[in-house]
Design a protein around this motif. Structure first.
Motif, mmCIF file in Angstrom:
data_model
loop_
_atom_site.group_PDB
_atom_site.id
_atom_site.type_symbol
_atom_site.label_atom_id
_atom_site.label_comp_id
_atom_site.label_asym_id
_atom_site.label_seq_id
_atom_site.Cartn_x
_atom_site.Cartn_y
_atom_site.Cartn_z
ATOM 1 N N SER A 178 27.818 1.584 -58.877
ATOM 2 C CA SER A 178 27.840 3.045 -58.798
ATOM 3 C C SER A 178 28.656 3.468 -57.587
ATOM 4 C CB SER A 178 26.423 3.637 -58.722
ATOM 5 O OG SER A 178 25.831 3.386 -57.470
ATOM 6 N N SER A 213 28.460 3.358 -62.994
ATOM 7 C CA SER A 213 28.394 4.810 -62.898
ATOM 8 C C SER A 213 29.197 5.279 -61.704
ATOM 9 C CB SER A 213 26.929 5.264 -62.741
ATOM 10 O OG SER A 213 26.850 6.636 -62.437
ATOM 11 N N ILE A 235 29.027 5.319 -67.094
ATOM 12 C CA ILE A 235 28.661 6.731 -66.971
ATOM 13 C C ILE A 235 29.599 7.379 -65.955
ATOM 14 C CG2 ILE A 235 26.827 8.356 -66.365
ATOM 15 C CD1 ILE A 235 24.877 5.910 -66.825
#
Length: 715
Positions: A292, A314, A380
């Motif tokens: 992330s 993400s 994502i």
């Protein structure tokens, strides 16, 4: 900016204000500036180390190295004899002894708990004045870190230039630095340009194992991090960085987090001069999310494996206080992203994550998710621009291979209206291997794309499978070429409602939002099903009463009303199927649009304004079906769903009033039929609410004559 776009941006800002409420700060740090970019990626140095770190138990050491290859075992035994005479027993001691740039520290096999660093702060260090983060730790300045390096860090590397720290074992688990859940960070390198970490393990913290902050030049090489409340690797506000051959697991946020990487490519398109951080050859698994990066800008991520997390990777613009927002210019290539379907929210629900970290069972596989995210997702992107996702293998996700949502600027603390729709633009998804592994075996994702619909210039490969929406702008053969011109300022209303509900998560309060399938809601519990069912019930009641009172004499109106009922039922059914619904929502819209258009054509004879409004509502619904299933309507700043939703509210109120008015229903099928009422304005037209006279009644009525004279009046 035109007044219409300004108005729509205000709508986006209002949506942002709603979405901003549950936002939290996952990583809070002192104010830092990004490096000037004059540094370079450090190069590994061979040769004899300058400083040695070891323990003194010879029998234990010999046991640890007994299985090494002969040459490596002999080297370690020689280094051990040297270390016993002139080395250090703790890594921090060796770091403190570094007195010039370019020194090497060798850490011999062993467990390093850094006992002198473990005690809680006392004296002046216990009375530092600093703002507390939402998670409760103090946000210390660099000067405070230097004054009290072990308030938060087991090992603090502050201002040391070109330092290399290397474990001498055969593998990275031969040297272990263990914070025992008593420190925020196991190893913190702050303002130490050129640091090189190699071949060891760092573990068990209340935040993250290896933290690199405000540095121009670092390498993380063959390092393992595990069992942390937040991150395995956290690099922040840094440039000229390289992760390679690393591994991370058991983390409550992400295994790898290159947050606020240097924003060197802002203003460029897809082709850029260089990337600030490179990540290659790493595996991140059994975390909340494998990778992330809030403001993960200009990061090149290739040839890694992200698997068996809740989410594979993400990047976002969802948290304030991060330099370089909004996120931009990440590039993902040739990564294996698969089977990210873990369910760790159950440990929040059952109270496991409310225990002290040492008692949670991290070593047995427990993970305590720190933020809200959709499990079962591959990559994502929550508010990012100019990202490239190409030639990755993405398979076995139970939700979606790709998730793309916008994040209004209010959430990151920026209030300017002009910025509220500045994310989710120009993200390119092309040439990926979706639903198939490297061996060619079929491993489908439940759906390949979930997109909230907001943004300009986003495109997907033409062979993407099931998606929501079904119609996606496709990438052209030339980079930057996009079929159509979708430019939406606000996402789809139902999807925004989903995101709003699902974002209201708090691990400390054990709050798992009801209505969100991320946390286990099923069937009628889900917000999208509740919305579809509520809309269906309202429209069925209003439409049914309207048909009964005004339209049941029209065969055409009866048929289209039946089609509308089927459409409303399909809409509810499609919402229960969720991501696997495919064409069902579009078919539901098609039938509902036919209903509204049909009854509008009938209503226009009796009530022209209501009739034509109903026809417009039907046309918007049909347009929405085309927008979702055939191709996205270009050059419109709002989805047809928004306009038809707002007009639908007006229509419901209007239809209720029309159905409640007294008078005969319309029993005609077409103008000019024997039972048709006289045209409005004709001499015999009935006033609204008055019963029209039949032709037979008119013919048999006596002709009007003089009125009888009053009694007693002379003729």
């Amino acid at each position: 900016m035109s007044w219409t776009r300004r108005l729509l941006v205000i709508l986006a800002a209002l949506a942002a204000a709603l979405l901003a409420a549950p936002a939290a700060q996952a990583h809070e740090e002192r104010p830092v500036t990004l490096p000037d970019g004059t540094g370079s990626v450090p190069v590994y140095r061979t040769g004899e180390p300058d400083l040695l770190v070891c323990k003194t138990d010879r029998a234990d050491f010999e046991r640890r190295v007994s299985g090494f290859p002969d040459a490596l075992r002999e080297r370690n035994l020689k280094l051990f004899e040297r270390c016993r005479k002139s080395g250090y027993r703790h890594l921090q001691q060796a770091v403190d002894a570094v007195d010039r740039p370019g020194m090497n520290i060798a850490v011999l096999p062993g467990l390093y708990e850094e006992e002198p660093s473990l005690p809680k702060p006392t004296g002046e260090c216990a009375r530092l004045k600093a703002r507390k983060s939402q998670l409760g730790y103090q946000i210390l300045s660099y000067a405070q870190q230097a004054r009290c390096p072990h308030n938060q860090n087991l090992v603090a590397i502050l201002g040391k230039k070109d330092l290399q720290i290397e474990g001498t074992g055969a593998g990275r688990t031969d040297v272990v630095v263990d914070a025992k859940y008593q420190k925020l960070n196991a190893i913190r390198a702050d303002g130490s340009d050129g640091v090189y970490f190699r071949n060891f393990t760092a573990q068990r913290t209340t935040f993250n194992s290896l933290y690199v902050l405000a540095q121009d030049g670092f390498v993380i090489d063959s390092v393992l991090t595990r069992w942390n409340d937040e991150y395995g690797f956290l690099t922040f506000a840094s440039d000229h960085g390289l992760y390679k051959n690393c591994e991370s697991y058991g983390n409550g946020d992400s295994g790898i987090y290159p947050g606020s990487a240097s924003n060197i490519n802002d203003g460029y398109g897809y082709d850029v001069p260089r990337y600030s951080i490179e990540i290659t050859g790493c595996r991140s698994h059994h975390n909340m999310v494998g990778y992330s990066g809030t403001a993960g800008d200009s990061v090149y991520v290739h040839d890694n494996e992200f698997d068996h997390n809740m989410g594979g990777a993400s990047m976002d613009s969802a948290f304030p206080g991060h330099p370089g927002l909004p996120q931009n210019h990440a590039r993902f290539e040739r990564n294996l992203i698969h089977d990210n379907n873990a369910d760790y929210y159950r440990y929040v629900a059952d109270g496991t994550c409310a225990r002290p970290p040492v008692d949670r069972g991290y070593e047995e596989g427990v993970v305590c998710p720190q933020i809200s995210m959709p499990p079962g997702s591959g990559i994502i992107t929550a508010g990012g621009n100019w990202n490239r996702y190409e030639n990755n293998w993405i398979y076995g996700q139970q939700r979606a291979a790709f998730v793309l949502t916008a994040v209004p600027a209010y959430i990151r603390g920026e209030e300017a209206l002009s910025k509220q729709a500045d994310t989710s633009h120009h993200n390119r998804y092309a040439g990926n291997h979706l639903g198939v592994d490297k061996a060619g075996n079929s491993r489908p994702n439940r759906t390949d794309v979930w997109w909230d619909g907001q943004g300009e210039g986003n495109c997907w490969q033409s062979d993407a499978g099931p998606s929501s929406p079904r119609a996606l702008p496709s990438c052209g053969s030339e980079r930057g070429a996009v079929s159509g011109h979708a430019d939406r300022l606000v996402g789809e209303p139902v999807k925004l409602a989903q995101l709003l509900v699902c974002a209201d998560y708090n691990v400390q309060a054990r709050r798992l939002p009801a209505g969100c399938d991320w946390y286990g809601a099923r069937g009628i519990e889900r917000i999208e099903v509740q919305i579809a069912l509520t809309v269906a019930v309202v429209l069925a009641l209003v439409g049914g009463v309207l048909w009964w009172r005004r339209l049941r004499g029209s065969r055409f109106a009866t048929v289209v009303t039946g089609l509308g009922a089927i459409g409303l039922g399909l809409d509810v059914a499609g919402s229960t199927m969720g991501l696997s619904a495919s064409y069902v929502p579009a078919l539901a819209l098609l039938l509902t649009g036919v209903w509204w258009t049909g009854i509008g054509l009938v209503l226009r004879r009796e009530r022209p304004w209501l009739g034509w409004t109903t026809v417009v509502l039907g046309a918007l619904t049909l347009l929405d079906a085309v927008d979702k299933a055939v191709f996205m309507i270009p050059w419109i700043p709002l989805s047809p769903a928004w306009v038809r939703g707002l007009l639908g509210v007006v229509w419901v109120l209007w239809a209720v009033v029309a159905a409640a008015r007294h008078g005969e229903r319309d029993t005609t099928d077409a103008p000019g039929s024997p039972d048709a009422p006289d045209a409005p304005g004709s001499p015999d037209a009935s006033a609204e609410g008055a019963a029209p006279r039949s032709a037979e009644a008119s013919a048999s009525a006596p002709a009007p004559g003089p009125a009888p004279a009053p009694e007693g009046d002379a003729s």
